[in-house]
Design a protein around this motif. Structure first.
Motif, PDB file in Angstrom:
ATOM      1  N   ILE A  74      -3.776  16.653   3.015  1.00 22.94           N
ATOM      2  CA  ILE A  74      -4.209  16.328   4.374  1.00 22.94           C
ATOM      3  C   ILE A  74      -3.077  16.537   5.372  1.00 22.94           C
ATOM      4  O   ILE A  74      -3.278  17.135   6.432  1.00 22.94           O
ATOM      5  CB  ILE A  74      -4.730  14.870   4.425  1.00 22.94           C
ATOM      6  CG1 ILE A  74      -6.024  14.762   3.621  1.00 22.94           C
ATOM      7  CG2 ILE A  74      -4.944  14.441   5.869  1.00 22.94           C
ATOM      8  CD1 ILE A  74      -6.446  13.341   3.316  1.00 22.94           C
ATOM      9  N   ALA A  79      -1.656   5.886  -6.247  1.00 21.47           N
ATOM     10  CA  ALA A  79      -2.326   6.565  -7.355  1.00 21.47           C
ATOM     11  C   ALA A  79      -2.057   8.065  -7.208  1.00 21.47           C
ATOM     12  O   ALA A  79      -2.034   8.581  -6.095  1.00 21.47           O
ATOM     13  CB  ALA A  79      -3.818   6.275  -7.312  1.00 21.47           C
ATOM     14  N   LEU A  95      -4.754   7.773   8.722  1.00 20.93           N
ATOM     15  CA  LEU A  95      -6.158   7.918   8.331  1.00 20.93           C
ATOM     16  C   LEU A  95      -6.881   6.573   8.388  1.00 20.93           C
ATOM     17  O   LEU A  95      -8.064   6.507   8.730  1.00 20.93           O
ATOM     18  CB  LEU A  95      -6.247   8.510   6.925  1.00 20.93           C
ATOM     19  CG  LEU A  95      -5.793   9.979   6.844  1.00 20.93           C
ATOM     20  CD1 LEU A  95      -5.588  10.391   5.399  1.00 20.93           C
ATOM     21  CD2 LEU A  95      -6.797  10.891   7.532  1.00 20.93           C
ATOM     22  N   ALA A 143      -3.815  10.747  -7.726  1.00 27.09           N
ATOM     23  CA  ALA A 143      -4.846  11.513  -7.034  1.00 27.09           C
ATOM     24  C   ALA A 143      -4.752  11.285  -5.528  1.00 27.09           C
ATOM     25  O   ALA A 143      -4.908  12.215  -4.731  1.00 27.09           O
ATOM     26  CB  ALA A 143      -6.234  11.115  -7.540  1.00 27.09           C
ATOM     27  N   LEU A 144      -4.473  10.036  -5.148  1.00 27.97           N
ATOM     28  CA  LEU A 144      -4.376   9.717  -3.729  1.00 27.97           C
ATOM     29  C   LEU A 144      -3.174  10.424  -3.114  1.00 27.97           C
ATOM     30  O   LEU A 144      -3.256  10.998  -2.017  1.00 27.97           O
ATOM     31  CB  LEU A 144      -4.254   8.201  -3.548  1.00 27.97           C
ATOM     32  CG  LEU A 144      -4.147   7.715  -2.107  1.00 27.97           C
ATOM     33  CD1 LEU A 144      -5.294   8.247  -1.266  1.00 27.97           C
ATOM     34  CD2 LEU A 144      -4.110   6.192  -2.057  1.00 27.97           C
ATOM     35  N   PRO A 191       0.825  -1.206   0.000  1.00 27.98           N
ATOM     36  CA  PRO A 191       0.000   0.000   0.000  1.00 27.98           C
ATOM     37  C   PRO A 191       0.861   1.259   0.000  1.00 27.98           C
ATOM     38  O   PRO A 191       0.498   2.268  -0.563  1.00 27.98           O
ATOM     39  CB  PRO A 191      -0.792  -0.118   1.297  1.00 27.98           C
ATOM     40  CG  PRO A 191      -0.790  -1.551   1.623  1.00 27.98           C
ATOM     41  CD  PRO A 191       0.472  -2.127   1.062  1.00 27.98           C
ATOM     42  N   ALA A 246      -1.292   7.980   5.393  1.00 29.63           N
ATOM     43  CA  ALA A 246      -2.341   7.034   5.006  1.00 29.63           C
ATOM     44  C   ALA A 246      -2.650   6.074   6.142  1.00 29.63           C
ATOM     45  O   ALA A 246      -3.816   5.789   6.439  1.00 29.63           O
ATOM     46  CB  ALA A 246      -1.919   6.266   3.759  1.00 29.63           C
ATOM     47  N   ARG A 247      -1.598   5.597   6.803  1.00 26.62           N
ATOM     48  CA  ARG A 247      -1.836   4.672   7.913  1.00 26.62           C
ATOM     49  C   ARG A 247      -2.593   5.350   9.044  1.00 26.62           C
ATOM     50  O   ARG A 247      -3.467   4.760   9.672  1.00 26.62           O
ATOM     51  CB  ARG A 247      -0.503   4.121   8.429  1.00 26.62           C
ATOM     52  CG  ARG A 247      -0.152   2.806   7.789  1.00 26.62           C
ATOM     53  CD  ARG A 247       1.107   2.226   8.415  1.00 26.62           C
ATOM     54  NE  ARG A 247       2.131   2.081   7.407  1.00 26.62           N
ATOM     55  CZ  ARG A 247       3.245   2.784   7.346  1.00 26.62           C
ATOM     56  NH1 ARG A 247       3.538   3.673   8.281  1.00 26.62           N
ATOM     57  NH2 ARG A 247       4.097   2.573   6.370  1.00 26.62           N
ATOM     58  N   PRO A 260       2.998   7.250   3.334  1.00 29.53           N
ATOM     59  CA  PRO A 260       2.566   6.006   3.985  1.00 29.53           C
ATOM     60  C   PRO A 260       2.106   6.247   5.419  1.00 29.53           C
ATOM     61  O   PRO A 260       1.085   5.702   5.849  1.00 29.53           O
ATOM     62  CB  PRO A 260       3.832   5.134   3.959  1.00 29.53           C
ATOM     63  CG  PRO A 260       4.653   5.681   2.840  1.00 29.53           C
ATOM     64  CD  PRO A 260       4.370   7.146   2.783  1.00 29.53           C
ATOM     65  N   ASP A 303      -4.042  13.965  -2.530  1.00 32.10           N
ATOM     66  CA  ASP A 303      -4.933  14.091  -1.376  1.00 32.10           C
ATOM     67  C   ASP A 303      -4.144  13.993  -0.078  1.00 32.10           C
ATOM     68  O   ASP A 303      -4.369  14.768   0.858  1.00 32.10           O
ATOM     69  CB  ASP A 303      -6.002  12.985  -1.414  1.00 32.10           C
ATOM     70  CG  ASP A 303      -7.065  13.274  -2.470  1.00 32.10           C
ATOM     71  OD1 ASP A 303      -7.176  14.424  -2.919  1.00 32.10           O
ATOM     72  OD2 ASP A 303      -7.791  12.327  -2.852  1.00 32.10           O
ATOM     73  N   LEU A 304      -3.230  13.037  -0.021  1.00 35.12           N
ATOM     74  CA  LEU A 304      -2.465  12.834   1.208  1.00 35.12           C
ATOM     75  C   LEU A 304      -1.581  14.041   1.508  1.00 35.12           C
ATOM     76  O   LEU A 304      -1.422  14.430   2.675  1.00 35.12           O
ATOM     77  CB  LEU A 304      -1.628  11.552   1.109  1.00 35.12           C
ATOM     78  CG  LEU A 304      -2.457  10.259   1.087  1.00 35.12           C
ATOM     79  CD1 LEU A 304      -1.563   9.046   0.823  1.00 35.12           C
ATOM     80  CD2 LEU A 304      -3.222  10.074   2.395  1.00 35.12           C
TER      81      LEU A 304
END
Lengths: 246, 246
Positions: free
Chosen positions: B182, B172, B199, B174-175, B167, B196-197, B193, B178-179
DNA sequence: TGTACATCAGTGAACGCGCGTTCACTGATGTAC
DNA sequence: TGTACATCAGTGAACGCGCGTTCACTGATGTAC
């Protein structure tokens, strides 16, 4: 002309009407949120409200029918996605396929999703008829993990975590008993750490959908599908669906 | 007798009444689910319904006040729990403390929890005043992860996952965007990473509470606290709050 | 300290609305002979 | 094939209820002189 005894006109019309009532009711859920009004449904169908009582004995019975349909729709989507996964040993791939199918259903029918995974509806208690259908999606996901575990995956994940006691070890007795009961019920045959990790993944999966669909993430992500996909992969890894053994 | 200019009798009574209205309104949310009726609140207070308009200009304004209070209450509980954690370098301990404080608040005030994390209320749109308070609990949890990351934790977790792309890698586009946004907004300074983890953990934490409080787990667990504790520990491990570096 | 006026909490009636459910009814569809 | 009766979908009126909100009002609290 048909050889088999055809249903009467009345029976066919009745089935169509019943379906139409449910369809219109769902549209109303879409617009008004969780408030479902028999009168509004009847109005939309060009009928008088009392006519609906020929089809459903009360408003709550209509709600129950909608809820059962929703669970069955979601369950079916999950089952079909798993059945369509040709590589049965690709457990991670199956998890992703089912996970994406569940999200696709939820995104397509957000109000049905809210009906079954949102906050409880005031004054309505779901009857027992709903628990069977409610379990269908869970059973599909559980089977993937069960088969992966039987194939030697899922074990010894997380073992490297030091310091704090690893979640897998030293379970509280009440928790261990709960996990035993759950794996028995789902017939997964998995050990406690695997069962617990499965339930954690399930929590995250539906938590992610609720966050997205209930608008708690408005303007946070632009690409929900990509974020959800990342999470599914993370779950697959966390569940140990990937490695050959350990 | 008091030296400082005392508030007038009227002002004191007004403040008490406002608080009492909110208290009674919350009780009604508890009983009737998400339906909140001004008339019912007035009835319970032995007043006429129009009298409430001296305190809140409309039903929705009362709802907004309740929602803001709920967010602030939960945010305060989280902030206090973190502030009370003496060992600032024990990031896992802080995560557990804040996580348990959030659950304690939610279990004590399930209807306020439903108000802010349940399905949207029909016909009500939350005004902008609510977004600041809504972020408070998230900010507390984010700070723990940010400080842990700054201390060299949180990295290289999950690196062992093979087969499926990890992961953490190959996000991606777009992701990734976004990250970035954020982590900027939360000022965590964490890499993708880790963000993301974080979230994902957040999703699981609130997903677990929603499952418990909205009754989707009725008769599944007997000891929710133990199960939630296991999950918090699992998140701490997953987030890499434990190890000294990697 | 005492009086005159302004402020404001709470009343009670009303407006206009929507709701779930019941009931006696009409008229069309289905069935038995 | 035709008639007599039973079934049942849908009507329209009504019951009794609750809702948010407005409005002119009374009477108590607060303020300025």
């Amino acid at each position: 002309m048909p050889e088999t005894k055809a249903p009467t006109l009345r029976a066919r019309v009745r089935a169509e009407m019943t379906a139409e009532i449910k369809r219109v009711a769902l549209e109303h859920l879409a617009v008004d949120g969780s408030a479902l009004s028999l009168r509004a449904v009847a109005r939309d169908m060009g009928m008088v409200s009392s006519a609906l009582y020929r089809y459903f004995p009360s408003r709550d019975e209509l709600l129950t029918a909608l809820i059962i349909d929703a669970y069955d729709g979601l369950g079916l989507a999950a089952e079909e996605a798993d059945a369509a996964s040709a590589a049965r040993e690709d457990f991670a791939g199956r998890w992703l396929a089912v996970g994406h199918a569940i999200r696709a259903w939820a995104v397509a029918k957000p109000h049905e999703y809210a009906l079954i995974y949102g906050s409880p509806i005031p004054g309505y208690a779901a009857p027992v008829d709903t628990v069977g259908p409610a379990n269908r999606p869970v059973v599909v996901l559980a089977r993937i993990v069960a088969e992966a575990a039987a194939a030697g995956r899922c074990s010894a994940v997380d073992a490297s975590a030091g310091g704090l006691p690893s979640p897998a070890d030293s379970l509280a007795p009440a928790l261990a008993a709960d996990l035993t009961q759950i794996s028995d019920f789902l017939a997964t045959g998995t050990d406690h750490p695997t069962t617990a990790r499965f339930l954690a993944a399930l929590t995250q999966l539906f938590g992610a959908l609720s966050f997205e669909l209930f608008g708690r993430l408005n303007n946070v992500f632009s690409d929900y599908a990509a974020w959800y996909d990342w999470q599914l992969r993370s779950m697959a890894s966390y569940l140990g669906l990937l490695e050959e053994s350990a």
